[in-house]
Design an enzyme around this catalytic site. Structure first.
Site, PDB file in Angstrom:
ATOM      1  N   ALA A 115     -23.645  17.585  11.567  1.00  0.00           N
ATOM      2  CA  ALA A 115     -23.812  16.829  10.326  1.00  0.00           C
ATOM      3  C   ALA A 115     -22.708  17.163   9.333  1.00  0.00           C
ATOM      4  CB  ALA A 115     -25.177  17.132   9.709  1.00  0.00           C
ATOM      5  N   THR A 116     -22.611  16.322   8.284  1.00  0.00           N
ATOM      6  CA  THR A 116     -21.712  16.566   7.158  1.00  0.00           C
ATOM      7  C   THR A 116     -22.559  16.802   5.919  1.00  0.00           C
ATOM      8  OG1 THR A 116     -20.017  15.138   8.113  1.00  0.00           O
ATOM      9  CG2 THR A 116     -19.839  15.611   5.765  1.00  0.00           C
ATOM     10  N   VAL A 117     -22.140  17.786   5.125  1.00  0.00           N
ATOM     11  CA  VAL A 117     -22.881  18.142   3.916  1.00  0.00           C
ATOM     12  C   VAL A 117     -22.124  17.620   2.703  1.00  0.00           C
ATOM     13  CG1 VAL A 117     -23.849  20.002   2.523  1.00  0.00           C
ATOM     14  CG2 VAL A 117     -23.837  20.189   5.008  1.00  0.00           C
ATOM     15  N   ASP A 155     -27.623  30.466  14.552  1.00  0.00           N
ATOM     16  CA  ASP A 155     -26.204  30.286  14.196  1.00  0.00           C
ATOM     17  C   ASP A 155     -25.837  31.121  12.974  1.00  0.00           C
ATOM     18  OD1 ASP A 155     -23.656  29.298  14.562  1.00  0.00           O
ATOM     19  OD2 ASP A 155     -23.992  27.466  13.428  1.00  0.00           O
ATOM     20  N   LYS A 188     -27.416  16.470   3.501  1.00  0.00           N
ATOM     21  CA  LYS A 188     -26.904  16.693   4.852  1.00  0.00           C
ATOM     22  C   LYS A 188     -27.134  15.445   5.679  1.00  0.00           C
ATOM     23  CE  LYS A 188     -27.038  20.061   8.590  1.00  0.00           C
ATOM     24  NZ  LYS A 188     -27.592  21.356   9.039  1.00  0.00           N
TER      25      LYS A 188
END
Length: 631
Positions: A30-32, A143, A47
């Site tokens: 995803a891109t935030v 992560d 997000k």
């Protein structure tokens, strides 16, 4: 010159509520973005899942994983976890809204080289505490890395972000695709070799994180991910003392425990790892805690050699040879027989020895024992065993502590290293763990004062309040609370409340110079009530608006009252009362200094003033007569 393509989502309004302002970061899933929540008038992190993940055979599993993130993370309530607010869909876009944390991340702090051991331990403490809260809910982060540890601007408080790879442990199994999710530099050996992930994989990642914070580098460095992954599986993490001269054996043992290649040799979860971390911190000399990483002395050559030489060969068979004993000295000559008077001396000496022994053990140094090291910060039973071994006895007191785990010793009196009489008990203060309070129900929707009283009533006295405009929540009511009702939290935890400031203010239109009727219509169109005030003015024509209170262009509460100031013209001129009720017109004319005569039948039927004689604006001395015609 390379052409830069702007992000097409910048400026887009998502779900009619979230206005995308800027891109913050881009990850594998995803891109935030930084966005503005128009409803609550606050900054949030948005997000957005990459569109290509929602295509092809794996689309369903990716969408399911993305939505699972919201359900998992929303259940975490901890000061060290980035809060998740909402999850939704806008057309083909799937998104999460989260707490926006302005500032930097741990990666930048490591690069700057300003990390001290004290700061490193403080950050690791929050990271493990946050993971312990997740592990208690059967959630694995998967992560952990410096980029996912955010540092709040101004305060520097750490928060663990991106539970984007988190899964309930009951759902974790070997990946069906053969791929491993995570960042290879921090992956546990069993994750790389079998794909298996559990709480101990998070512990391993924190161990690698600790190594990097202590030394400024990663333990396994290679030309590519495959070489790094191979090293994780086949090579032990080297001791940190080999890379900085001020890092001693306690830190070597800490990192070794967290990064054991065999997961069964690691702490079973983050809560146990947190205990190990805090126990290690208490063993570090105070003078090295504040040495920045970039100012640390270099390691000794022996330490570097020890780090490189991980295997020691056994000596070959027969390598151990029995050595002959050295020659024995000749026996001493026999002692001469004592004379008879020696018996008396022997008795005197024996009495003296007995007296000395009695004095030594009852009044002298032998009456004391030294409180051994290692009784503080360990389980109470272990501390009592250590005291018994030193010839001392213990007694217990208990108190609550948010920093020392339940059952461990907070302090000893006399303290470690001090002398104590053998018949004196050493007082151990044992932790009951944090004092907990149950969050009262119904905080959201309460009036602010009621919410404060409810929190203080259960022992939660650290309260921070921020205010936001809300079109949906009445002024003074709580919109959001950082703790969930029914949960139990430490009494020293800071509870954050967001309280409504009512609807956002509306800008008052500029109506100066307009006729009173036009001005009233313009203000009513914005939802305002109008009050009128008349006064003489040397410049403004009769019946026109001089100004308003609040003034044009200023903000005012939606539905509030705006006072319109209307010109009566120069003093000595008849004011305009056309359209007013007979009562209001009479009152205004009398205030201007005139006598009033009412004519017509409108007064009987409630009709307003049709005209005056003299007409508005005509000069008339004060005391003169003005006739009001109603019809």
């Amino acid at each position: 010159m390379a052409q830069v393509t702007a992000d097409p989502l910048i400026g887009r309004l998502v779900d009619g509520r979230y206005e995308i302002v800027a891109r913050v970061a881009r990850g594998g899933m995803a891109t935030v973005y930084r966005a503005h929540d128009r409803r609550l008038n606050r900054e949030i992190a948005l997000k957005v899942m990459h569109p290509h993940l929602a295509e092809g055979e794996q689309a369903a599993s990716f969408r399911e994983r993305f939505e699972r993130e919201a359900r998992s993370a929303a259940g975490l309530q901890h000061h060290g976890v980035v809060a998740v607010y909402d999850q939704g869909t806008d057309g083909d876009m799937r998104y999460l809204t989260m707490e926006y944390v302005p500032g930097t991340n741990l990666r930048q702090l490591i690069r700057d080289g300003d990390l001290t051991l004290r700061r490193s331990f403080a950050i690791l403490d929050v990271v493990l505490s946050a993971l312990a809260a997740a592990h208690a809910k059967a959630i694995v982060h998967r992560d952990i890395k410096p980029e996912n540890v955010l540092l709040e601007e101004g305060t520097g408080r750490p928060k663990v972000a991106d539970f984007g790879l988190a899964r309930a442990i009951s759902e974790v199994s070997n990946t069906t695709t053969g791929t491993v999710l995570g960042t290879v530099a921090y992956l546990a050996p069993e994750t790389i070799s079998t794909g298996h992930v559990d709480k101990r994989a998070d512990v391993y990642a924190v161990g690698i994180l600790a190594f990097e914070m202590f030394t400024g580098r990663l333990p396994h460095e290679g030309e590519g991910p495959i070489q790094v992954a191979f090293a994780h599986v086949n090579t032990d993490v080297p001791p940190v003392s080999a890379f900085a001269g001020h890092l001693g054996r306690p830190l070597d043992l800490l990192v070794r425990a967290l990064t054991a290649r065999d997961p069964d040799q690691r702490p079973r979860d983050a809560a146990v790892a947190l205990d190990v971390l805090r126990s290690t911190f208490r063993q570090i000399p105070n003078e090295v805690l504040d040495i920045p990483a970039k100012a640390a002395p270099p390691p000794s050559s022996a330490a570097v050699k020890a780090a490189r030489t991980a295997v020691v060969e056994r000596p070959p068979a027969g390598g151990w040879v029995a050595q002959p004993l050295p020659p024995q000295p000749p026996p001493p000559p026999p002692a001469r027989q004592p004379r008879r008077g020696g018996k008396v001396l022997l008795v005197v000496a024996l009495v003296a020895v007995l007296f000395s022994a009695w004095w030594y053990t009852e009044r002298g140094p032998g009456a004391y024992a030294v409180v051994p090291n290692g009784v503080v910060g360990v389980a109470a039973e272990q501390a009592e065993e250590a005291l018994t071994g030193a010839g001392l006895t213990a007694s217990r007191d208990q108190e609550y502590s948010s920093t020392v785990p339940e059952g461990e010793v907070i302090s000893a009196q006399p303290d470690e290293g001090r002398r104590a009489l053998r018949d004196q008990r050493v007082q151990l203060v044992v932790s009951l763990g944090p004092k907990l309070a149950e969050v009262p129900a119904g905080l959201v929707g309460m009036r602010e004062r009621a919410a404060r009283l409810a929190l203080r009533g259960v022992g939660l006295t650290e309260i921070e309040v921020s205010r936001e405009y809300s079109a949906d929540v009445a002024r003074g009511e709580v919109i959001w609370a950082s703790v969930r009702e029914g949960t139990r939290v430490p009494t020293d935890e800071t509870v954050r409340l967001t309280v409504s400031d009512g609807p956002p203010p509306v800008t008052v239109p500029e109506v100066a110079g307009l006729a009173i009727g036009d001005a009233t219509d313009a203000l009513a169109a914005e939802g305002f009530d109008v009050a009128r005030e008349d006064r003489f003015d040397e410049k403004a024509p009769v019946g026109t608006v001089i100004g308003t209170d609040p003034g044009g262009g200023e903000g005012a509460e939606q539905g509030g009252t705006i006072t319109v100031v209307v010109s009566m013209g120069k003093e000595g001129t008849v004011p305009d009362v056309t359209g007013m009720s007979v009562e209001d017109a009479t009152d205004l004319l009398e205030k201007a200094g005139y006598t009033v005569v009412v004519r017509g039948f409108g007064g009987l039927f409630g009709d307003g003033v049709m005209e005056t004689e003299p007409t508005a604006g005509k000069k008339l001395k004060q005391g003169g007569e003005v006739t009001i015609w109603t019809w």
